[in-house]
Design an enzyme around this catalytic site. Sequence first.
Site, short mmCIF file in Angstrom:
data_model
loop_
_atom_site.label_atom_id
_atom_site.label_comp_id
_atom_site.label_asym_id
_atom_site.label_seq_id
_atom_site.Cartn_x
_atom_site.Cartn_y
_atom_site.Cartn_z
N ASN A 34 25.14 41.93 67.21
CA ASN A 34 24.74 40.59 66.72
C ASN A 34 23.54 40.05 67.50
O ASN A 34 23.12 38.93 67.32
CB ASN A 34 25.93 39.61 66.79
N ASN A 37 23.14 39.14 73.00
CA ASN A 37 22.83 39.42 74.41
C ASN A 37 21.99 40.68 74.51
O ASN A 37 22.10 41.45 75.45
CB ASN A 37 24.17 39.60 75.19
N LYS A 87 29.91 39.70 78.81
CA LYS A 87 30.31 40.37 80.06
C LYS A 87 29.93 39.64 81.34
O LYS A 87 29.98 40.20 82.44
CB LYS A 87 29.69 41.76 80.08
N ASN A 102 35.52 35.92 71.30
CA ASN A 102 34.50 36.91 70.95
C ASN A 102 34.97 38.33 71.24
O ASN A 102 34.96 39.21 70.38
CB ASN A 102 33.21 36.65 71.74
N SER A 127 36.69 48.45 82.30
CA SER A 127 36.09 48.14 83.59
C SER A 127 37.11 48.30 84.71
O SER A 127 38.29 48.02 84.53
CB SER A 127 35.59 46.69 83.57
N TYR A 152 36.77 37.33 81.67
CA TYR A 152 36.05 38.53 81.21
C TYR A 152 36.91 39.77 81.51
O TYR A 152 37.21 40.56 80.62
CB TYR A 152 34.69 38.67 81.89
N LYS A 156 39.33 42.69 79.08
CA LYS A 156 39.35 44.16 79.16
C LYS A 156 40.78 44.66 79.29
O LYS A 156 41.20 45.61 78.63
CB LYS A 156 38.52 44.65 80.35
C1 WQD Z 1 28.24 43.86 93.39
C2 WQD Z 1 28.31 43.46 94.86
C3 WQD Z 1 28.78 41.14 95.18
C4 WQD Z 1 25.07 39.65 93.39
C5 WQD Z 1 30.92 43.04 87.98
C6 WQD Z 1 32.08 43.02 87.01
C7 WQD Z 1 32.40 44.43 86.57
C8 WQD Z 1 31.19 45.09 85.96
C9 WQD Z 1 29.99 44.99 86.91
C10 WQD Z 1 30.17 43.87 84.12
C11 WQD Z 1 29.45 42.50 95.15
C12 WQD Z 1 27.38 41.49 95.68
C13 WQD Z 1 26.08 40.49 93.85
C14 WQD Z 1 24.32 38.89 94.32
C15 WQD Z 1 25.60 39.83 96.12
N1 WQD Z 1 31.05 44.63 84.64
N2 WQD Z 1 26.32 40.57 95.18
N3 WQD Z 1 24.62 39.01 95.65
O1 WQD Z 1 31.07 41.89 90.84
O2 WQD Z 1 31.26 44.34 91.55
O3 WQD Z 1 31.28 43.78 89.12
O4 WQD Z 1 29.80 43.63 87.34
O5 WQD Z 1 29.16 44.28 83.61
O6 WQD Z 1 33.44 44.37 85.62
O7 WQD Z 1 33.22 42.52 87.69
O8 WQD Z 1 29.18 43.54 90.41
O9 WQD Z 1 26.75 43.46 90.80
O10 WQD Z 1 28.02 41.26 90.55
O11 WQD Z 1 28.30 42.65 92.62
O12 WQD Z 1 25.86 39.91 97.33
O13 WQD Z 1 23.39 38.09 93.95
O14 WQD Z 1 27.10 42.77 95.18
O15 WQD Z 1 29.43 40.24 96.08
O16 WQD Z 1 29.94 42.80 96.45
P1 WQD Z 1 30.77 43.33 90.58
P2 WQD Z 1 27.99 42.68 91.05
#
Ligand code: WQD
Length: 351
Positions: A34, A37, A87, A102, A127, A152, A156
């Site tokens: 759609n 995003n 997501k 959604n 995930s 989110y 899943k």
């Molecule tokens: C990774 C690490 C943060 C941003 C999430 C979803 C998962 C998957 C991937 C969605 C963590 C740290 C992050 C920042 C930081 N699906 N970080 N500063 O949270 O492990 O997983 O995204 O697409 O289902 O839960 O991924 O990349 O947000 O974080 O320090 O600005 O980086 O604390 O340790 P996450 P992330």
Amino acid sequence: MNKKVIVTGGCGYIGSHTVVELIENGFETVVFDNLSNSKEFILDRIQQITGVKPQFEKVDLANAEASDKAYQKHADAIAIINFAAYKAVGESVQKPMMYYKNNLYALINSIEAQQKYGIYHFIFSSSATVYGEPDILPITEMNQIKRPFSPYGNTKKIAEEILEDFSKSNEAFKVVSLRYFNPIGAHNSGLIGELPNGIPNNLLPYITQCAAGVLKELQVFGDDYNTKDGTAIRDYIHVVDLAKAHVQSLERLLANKEEANFEVFNLGTGNGFTVLDIIKTFEKVAKVNLNYKIVDRRAGDVEALYAETQQAAEKLAWSATLNLEDMIRSSWNWEQSIRDITDKTSGEAKR
Ligand code: WQD
């Protein structure tokens, strides 16, 4: 043999990389998206990479009537690979019902179409977030499933439960749920990659936008974890490796090698890296110094997540092959290649 595969959310980050791998493995692809995003020009990019432009249906799968119409048009498909979902973890906390409606309406409409039109194979984008704060590391598929922190993540978990119940009620239907750890990176061509909506939630796009001057400073969420340098550990996996695992899963189902109607596989490398590891590797690969500061932990973050990868290796004949430098180099290459098509301040794709 008919090899038509419907890829919902196929204009998105992981979806588009999977469409490329499907085409390169001889499958015919139809993208349902759609564009809430993602951007339609990604289809032209896929054609530039593969020489083939996927068929495309612009459809909101959360709308039952529109969804049925699109699936009816492609009732000859042999499989559905389901990426279509919102997501953003943080947004889901603010707007839970938008996420439940959604993500789950789209899934349920797709399952109903599968039943109505006899599309017997279903691969679901899940995930590692369904494991919550793991009691055991590395995480195996037998780890206890917990209530994810975010709506989110909970969509899943609920989706997997729906799929498991559905597959039990119908011998003919085979489902594989793939639990991703942390997908990063981009296709080496620099033609497809992650296009975050607004300010990125995830680490890598935030880093590359800082290095590109779109964002000012990276905030590192906490350095008081019980890890080698105090920052949290994740299992980062190259999106191209991840895409290949979807083709391997489809091949498993088409060859009737599944051992149950509902199977789950962890998709990770089995290696954990801290946030500071990622920063240091980025600075080495991109030859830039990153501007970052340590701040408090982010609500809902867990200390460490990394995968036990034996099941996917044995049953999908798949393992990750690309290393952290490959992942980060491809992310930086992508960020530099989209400078001309993204807004200099917001970083958002203009086209
Ligand atoms: C990774 C690490 C943060 C941003 C999430 C979803 C998962 C998957 C991937 C969605 C963590 C740290 C992050 C920042 C930081 N699906 N970080 N500063 O949270 O492990 O997983 O995204 O697409 O289902 O839960 O991924 O990349 O947000 O974080 O320090 O600005 O980086 O604390 O340790 P996450 P992330």
